[in-house]
Scaffold this motif. Structure first.
Motif, PDB file in Angstrom:
ATOM      1  N   UNK A   1     111.459  28.365  53.754  1.00 49.47           N
ATOM      2  CA  UNK A   1     112.219  27.118  53.613  1.00 49.47           C
ATOM      3  C   UNK A   1     113.656  27.361  54.045  1.00 49.47           C
ATOM      4  N   UNK A   2     114.268  26.334  54.653  1.00 54.89           N
ATOM      5  CA  UNK A   2     115.614  26.472  55.195  1.00 54.89           C
ATOM      6  C   UNK A   2     116.467  25.304  54.701  1.00 54.89           C
ATOM      7  N   UNK A   3     117.453  25.621  53.866  1.00 53.56           N
ATOM      8  CA  UNK A   3     118.300  24.601  53.268  1.00 53.56           C
ATOM      9  C   UNK A   3     119.525  24.318  54.118  1.00 53.56           C
ATOM     10  N   UNK A   4     119.801  23.042  54.316  1.00 52.64           N
ATOM     11  CA  UNK A   4     120.971  22.633  55.100  1.00 52.64           C
ATOM     12  C   UNK A   4     122.206  22.638  54.195  1.00 52.64           C
ATOM     13  N   UNK A   5     123.226  23.364  54.570  1.00 55.98           N
ATOM     14  CA  UNK A   5     124.453  23.449  53.780  1.00 55.98           C
ATOM     15  C   UNK A   5     125.449  22.381  54.229  1.00 55.98           C
ATOM     16  N   UNK A   6     125.903  21.584  53.275  1.00 57.30           N
ATOM     17  CA  UNK A   6     126.935  20.592  53.561  1.00 57.30           C
ATOM     18  C   UNK A   6     127.610  20.199  52.253  1.00 57.30           C
ATOM     19  N   UNK A   7     128.861  19.735  52.299  1.00 62.38           N
ATOM     20  CA  UNK A   7     129.631  19.471  51.068  1.00 62.38           C
ATOM     21  C   UNK A   7     129.099  18.317  50.232  1.00 62.38           C
ATOM     22  N   UNK A   8     128.207  17.466  50.798  1.00 66.04           N
ATOM     23  CA  UNK A   8     127.699  16.321  50.041  1.00 66.04           C
ATOM     24  C   UNK A   8     126.536  16.685  49.128  1.00 66.04           C
ATOM     25  N   UNK A   9     126.082  17.931  49.159  1.00 69.62           N
ATOM     26  CA  UNK A   9     124.988  18.340  48.289  1.00 69.62           C
ATOM     27  C   UNK A   9     125.490  18.473  46.853  1.00 69.62           C
ATOM     28  N   UNK A  10     124.557  18.458  45.891  1.00 75.18           N
ATOM     29  CA  UNK A  10     124.940  18.622  44.482  1.00 75.18           C
ATOM     30  C   UNK A  10     125.662  19.942  44.256  1.00 75.18           C
ATOM     31  N   UNK A  11     125.156  21.003  44.889  1.00 75.11           N
ATOM     32  CA  UNK A  11     125.783  22.318  44.746  1.00 75.11           C
ATOM     33  C   UNK A  11     127.169  22.330  45.354  1.00 75.11           C
ATOM     34  N   UNK A  12     127.290  21.714  46.535  1.00 75.15           N
ATOM     35  CA  UNK A  12     128.598  21.627  47.176  1.00 75.15           C
ATOM     36  C   UNK A  12     129.605  20.891  46.308  1.00 75.15           C
ATOM     37  N   UNK A  13     129.160  19.802  45.679  1.00 77.36           N
ATOM     38  CA  UNK A  13     130.048  19.031  44.812  1.00 77.36           C
ATOM     39  C   UNK A  13     130.444  19.837  43.574  1.00 77.36           C
ATOM     40  N   UNK A  14     129.501  20.621  43.036  1.00 75.21           N
ATOM     41  CA  UNK A  14     129.821  21.446  41.871  1.00 75.21           C
ATOM     42  C   UNK A  14     130.929  22.430  42.198  1.00 75.21           C
ATOM     43  N   UNK A  15     130.802  23.144  43.308  1.00 70.94           N
ATOM     44  CA  UNK A  15     131.799  24.151  43.666  1.00 70.94           C
ATOM     45  C   UNK A  15     133.096  23.527  44.182  1.00 70.94           C
ATOM     46  N   UNK A  16     133.056  22.244  44.492  1.00 70.62           N
ATOM     47  CA  UNK A  16     134.284  21.541  44.859  1.00 70.62           C
ATOM     48  C   UNK A  16     134.947  20.875  43.658  1.00 70.62           C
ATOM     49  N   UNK A  17     134.418  21.151  42.449  1.00 70.03           N
ATOM     50  CA  UNK A  17     135.089  20.704  41.230  1.00 70.03           C
ATOM     51  C   UNK A  17     134.657  19.365  40.682  1.00 70.03           C
ATOM     52  N   UNK A  18     133.500  18.839  41.121  1.00 69.69           N
ATOM     53  CA  UNK A  18     133.019  17.562  40.599  1.00 69.69           C
ATOM     54  C   UNK A  18     132.754  17.680  39.101  1.00 69.69           C
ATOM     55  N   UNK A  19     133.413  16.862  38.303  1.00 70.10           N
ATOM     56  CA  UNK A  19     133.335  16.981  36.848  1.00 70.10           C
ATOM     57  C   UNK A  19     131.963  16.610  36.287  1.00 70.10           C
ATOM     58  N   UNK A  20     131.283  15.664  36.923  1.00 72.13           N
ATOM     59  CA  UNK A  20     129.947  15.296  36.469  1.00 72.13           C
ATOM     60  C   UNK A  20     128.985  16.478  36.636  1.00 72.13           C
TER      61      UNK A  20
END
Length: 306
Positions: A207-226
């Motif tokens: 499996x190959x995951x596409x990395x982009x800032x709109x992913x849940x993980x990207x938002x977490x590491x960008x400081x999304x409080x939710x």
């Protein structure tokens, strides 16, 4: 012998620009006895039109998430679990690429041995995907059981949501916590493992995951409080579950103390100390570790720099 049916559950939300490539990789699977249930989470783009040609293939279906399931990935997946007909369950995201022999390899492992799940390697990519798949037949493998739960919790043994095929029996009494908007698979998969389900891990990237800032993980590491609050709640749920099953080892306690420090969450720390299986000696050690953590962090930083 009749071939088993695999249920592919794919939640989607405003991914009209990416989902077709993902669905083509599903359609290209060497194992053909599957149903792919695409569950729309209330998007407002042209996803329905993009998906329409795929629905000519009877193995694909497109459903709207009913209102009695919570909005978000957990609610969509729970709806999918409730209508899935397969012997095996696998979750795919709507923006990734699947190895053409993903289902085949996993089904072979689960059908021929007494395993409850098959874990495999996952790789990531950015931008255009290179369709140069590893088609070598052989691979190494090892067993995963309840004794490996710390490795799953601390990500030494990653349990990525799209990198595991499950026996449907794993979900007979288990569902995602719909209030969680991040780390929901971490909480659920840890819970399943704690119940005694065991599986096999194969050393092959499927499996190959596409990395982009709109992913849940990207938002977490960008400081999304939710997403941040969800990780904290998932941590407390895991602690409670392990406490109830007498699996809250000293090593796991230590991990969550550091998790509390890293996330700056006193809630995790206090929740851990309140568990019935934590002894007075373990509580004392936890208090010392948490209290001295700022000094320990300074020491470790200096040691690293030298």
């Amino acid at each position: 012998m009749q071939k088993p049916l695999v249920s592919i559950l794919m939640a989607t939300y405003n991914r009209a620009h990416l989902i077709a490539e993902t669905l083509r990789s599903v359609q290209a699977q060497s194992f053909i006895n599957f149903e792919c249930i695409i569950i729309d989470d209330g998007g407002a783009d042209t996803t329905a039109a993009v998906i329409a040609p795929f629905l000519e293939d009877a193995r694909f279906s497109f459903r709207k998430r009913p209102n009695n399931y919570g909005k978000g990935l957990p609610g969509c997946r729970n709806f999918g679990l409730d209508i899935a007909k397969g012997n095996f369950i696998i979750f795919f995201d709507d923006d990734d690429i699947v190895h053409p022999r993903n289902l085949e390899h996993c089904v072979n492992e689960l059908q021929n041995c007494d395993y409850n799940f098959c874990r495999y390697k996952r790789d990531v990519f950015i931008g255009e995907f290179s369709y140069k798949f590893d088609l070598i037949e052989s691979y190494e493998k090892f067993i995963i059981s309840k004794k490996d739960i710390l490795k799953v919790i601390n990500n030494q043994l990653p349990f990525n949501s799209c990198a595991i095929m499950w026996s449907a029996s794993c979900f007979e009494k288990n569902r995602f916590k719909e209030q969680l908007m991040y780390a929901e698979e971490w909480e659920l998969y840890t819970r399943i493992l704690s119940q005694g389900f065991s599986g096999v891990s194969i050393g092959k990237t499927l499996f190959y995951g596409r990395k982009h800032p709109q992913s849940n993980t990207g938002e977490f590491y960008n400081g999304n409080q939710m997403r941040f609050a969800s990780k904290v709640e998932a941590s407390t749920l895991i602690i409670s579950n392990l406490n109830n099953r007498n699996l809250l080892s000293t090593a796991i306690q230590k991990y969550f103390i550091w998790e509390a420090v890293i996330l700056k969450s006193k809630l995790i720390y206090e929740h851990l100390l309140g568990q019935s299986s934590v002894t007075l000696v373990q509580k004392a050690k936890a208090i010392i570790l948490y209290t001295l953590s700022p000094l320990i962090k300074i020491y470790l930083r200096r040691k690293k720099n030298h």
